[in-house]
Enzyme design. Structure first.
Site, PDB file in Angstrom:
ATOM      1  N   GLU A  89      16.689  -6.731  -5.168  1.00 22.87           N
ATOM      2  CA  GLU A  89      17.036  -7.791  -4.217  1.00 22.87           C
ATOM      3  C   GLU A  89      15.751  -8.353  -3.647  1.00 22.87           C
ATOM      4  OE1 GLU A  89      19.897  -7.070  -1.080  1.00 22.87           O
ATOM      5  OE2 GLU A  89      21.043  -5.697  -2.357  1.00 22.87           O
ATOM      6  N   GLU A 136      21.158   0.566  -0.366  1.00 19.65           N
ATOM      7  CA  GLU A 136      20.374   0.620   0.884  1.00 19.65           C
ATOM      8  C   GLU A 136      20.817   1.765   1.787  1.00 19.65           C
ATOM      9  OE1 GLU A 136      20.521  -3.351   2.571  1.00 19.65           O
ATOM     10  OE2 GLU A 136      18.820  -3.954   1.354  1.00 19.65           O
TER      11      GLU A 136
HETATM   12  C1  BG6 Z   1      20.725  -6.515   1.753  1.00 20.47           C
HETATM   13  C2  BG6 Z   1      22.097  -6.194   1.254  1.00 20.47           C
HETATM   14  O1  BG6 Z   1      20.542  -5.824   2.929  1.00 20.47           O
HETATM   15  O2  BG6 Z   1      20.432  -7.800   2.165  1.00 20.47           O
HETATM   16  C3  BG6 Z   1      22.931  -7.391   0.832  1.00 20.47           C
HETATM   17  O3  BG6 Z   1      22.057  -5.243   0.221  1.00 20.47           O
HETATM   18  C4  BG6 Z   1      22.670  -8.539   1.786  1.00 20.47           C
HETATM   19  O4  BG6 Z   1      24.267  -7.016   0.760  1.00 20.47           O
HETATM   20  C5  BG6 Z   1      21.197  -8.902   1.702  1.00 20.47           C
HETATM   21  O5  BG6 Z   1      23.477  -9.645   1.556  1.00 20.47           O
HETATM   22  C6  BG6 Z   1      20.801 -10.108   2.530  1.00 20.47           C
HETATM   23  O6  BG6 Z   1      21.249  -9.945   3.835  1.00 20.47           O
HETATM   24  P1  BG6 Z   1      22.137 -11.050   4.541  1.00 20.47           P
HETATM   25  O7  BG6 Z   1      22.555 -10.427   5.794  1.00 20.47           O
HETATM   26  O8  BG6 Z   1      21.254 -12.214   4.712  1.00 20.47           O
HETATM   27  O9  BG6 Z   1      23.292 -11.314   3.628  1.00 20.47           O
END
Ligand code: BG6
Length: 473
Positions: free
Chosen positions: A371, A175
């Protein structure tokens, strides 16, 4: 019709969010190790080194370092074809500028990747996922310093050499575009930058991002020499920005907001800066350190595929007197057409299809959704299960949208790794109670719990999804 027969179904995590063992077997301090636990709506604090008495959730996380065999076995039971994780930079080079790598750290990932391969699970690896060595921050100022390019490239080459027979799919910086907003939190996570008096955070961000893009391109080029079969990608956080209305001013404003967030992808994929960025640097009189040699490297190190995360879309409205549609002079507004999660993240499954189309129209190279998931409060039942129908719903709708992008729009999609197959520490808030997993981990925000793993309802649902190659949702 449907997903390709070798579609990479799996899940994604990052080393610092699950491994724990923050100072074991020679590991150095990373930036994640100096971030305290926040809460829903309460940001994490960044401390001056590791301070006694503070609560650092990443120090133990879910102790995957010692539980990885058990956890990988559960992912194999779901039928995973791949497992995305990162290599903690500080396990390999504890300070970032060390002469020699730390053998114990390298061995840990050998063991982990072997464990995956034993079940036919391909490791998919991020090199830098919010895990810069803290020493690079304090001694060099992070990526405000050109020297970090060499440190990163050395780390990347060491990993490529060591795991060249075990890993095919890589990505360089997780990211990278999060820092487009140049907030302190994101500047530290992405670039290892702590802001000082007199800094111009925006200009600093453009400079640091440039060095990272050069470092990434150098790694891509070096990786292809080490193994020509490597697929090395960028990793972009994709939150499409819709115009709040069809007022042409809002539409133009959304074009500007997309430029601001996604120019990073233009450079990664095309190997040169888009015209709108050159114009922006000119307008702001930002004279960055970008050499001719850098520009050549960017061209030679264009990525092989686009990996991206997708959680939400956004909507933007033009502000009055913003005739130039300049960045940072617009207002993000609530999109009435979509729900939000308990953490206020908009839930928009159609946006994933939109994102896939947007990338593919622009670049025509393969993509991987690395993701996508729902952070939610889970309630464990007396029989140790969790009825997480809301998570199933979220993922079902997103996978259906992704299937439409493949079947109807013809995008080239390599795989899907949902975030995160097992409950881990949240990156933004440091909470444990913001849960994403198919596997519940007994641990709460205060750090209490047995770390016992148990299967949620979604565990069995995802197993079926993989078994039917996404036909049965
Ligand atoms: C993404 C990241 O931004 O979102 C992860 O690559 C992160 O590392 C994921 O965990 C979800 O965000 P959060 O803050 O809910 O853990």
């Amino acid at each position: 019709m449907g997903f390709r027969s070798d579609f990479l179904w799996g899940g994604a995590v990052a080393a610092h969010q699950l491994e724990g063992s923050w100072n074991e077997d020679g590991k150095g301090i990373s930036i994640a190790d100096v971030m305290t636990a926040g809460a829903n709506g309460v940001p994490r604090r960044i401390t001056d080194g590791v301070v006694e008495g503070e609560n650092y959730p990443n120090h133990e996380a879910i102790d995957f370092y010692h539980h990885y065999k058990e956890d990988i076995a559960m992912m194999a039971e779901m039928g995973f074809k791949c497992f995305r994780t990162s290599i903690a930079w500080t396990r390999i080079f504890p300070n970032g500028d060390d002469k020699e790598p730390n053998e114990a750290g390298l061995q840990f990932y050998d063991n982990l990747f072997d464990e995956c391969l034993k079940y036919g699970i391909q490791p998919v690896v991020t090199l830098c996922h919010f895990e810069l060595p803290y020493h690079l921050v304090t001694e060099y100022g992070g990526f405000r310093n050109r020297k970090c390019i060499d440190f990163f490239v050395k780390f990347a080459k060491t990993c490529f050499e060591r795991y060249k027979k075990k890993v095919k799919y890589w990505m360089t910086f997780n990211e990278i575009n999060n820092q487009a907003d140049y907030t302190q939190h994101n500047l530290l996570q992405e670039s290892g930058i702590l802001l000082k008096d007199g800094d111009n955070p925006e200009k600093l961000m453009y400079q640091a991002a440039h060095y990272e893009l050069v470092a990434s391109a150098m790694a891509v080029k070096a990786g292809h020499v080490i193994n020509p079969d490597f697929m090395i990608g960028c990793m972009i956080s994709m939150c499409p920005v819709y115009p709040a209305t069809c007022n042409p001013e809002d539409v133009m404003c959304s074009v500007g907001a997309m430029h601001q967030k996604y120019w990073f992808a233009d450079v990664h994929v095309r190997g040169y800066y888009p015209a709108y960025m050159e114009k922006l640097f000119e307008r702001k009189n930002y004279k960055l350190d970008r050499t001719e040699e850098d520009m050549r490297i960017l061209k030679e190190g264009a990525v092989d595929y686009i990996a991206f995360s997708y959680y939400m879309s956004m909507a933007v409205k033009n502000k009055e007197n913003n005739a130039a549609f300049d960045y940072n002079n617009n207002s993000y507004v609530r999109n009435e057409y979509v729900d939000v999660s308990d953490w206020g993240w908009p839930i928009d499954s159609m946006g994933l299809r939109y994102a896939l189309n947007w990338f593919y129209d622009r670049y025509q190279i393969p993509m991987m959704v690395v993701e996508n998931g729902l952070g939610a409060y889970d309630k464990k039942m007396p029989d140790d299960t969790v009825d997480d129908y809301y998570r199933i719903d979220y993922l079902k709708n997103h996978i259906a949208a992704m299937r439409d992008a493949v079947n109807m729009d013809g995008v080239d999609l390599l795989g899907y790794t949902m975030w995160a197959p097992i409950d881990i520490v949240s990156a933004s808030t440091g909470e444990m109670d913001k849960r994403y997993g198919f596997i519940y981990v007994d641990k709460n925000n205060a750090g209490e719990g047995t770390l016992k793993r148990s299967k949620k309802k979604s565990f069995y649902w995802y197993k079926k999804v993989i078994e039917t190659n996404g036909q049965e949702l």
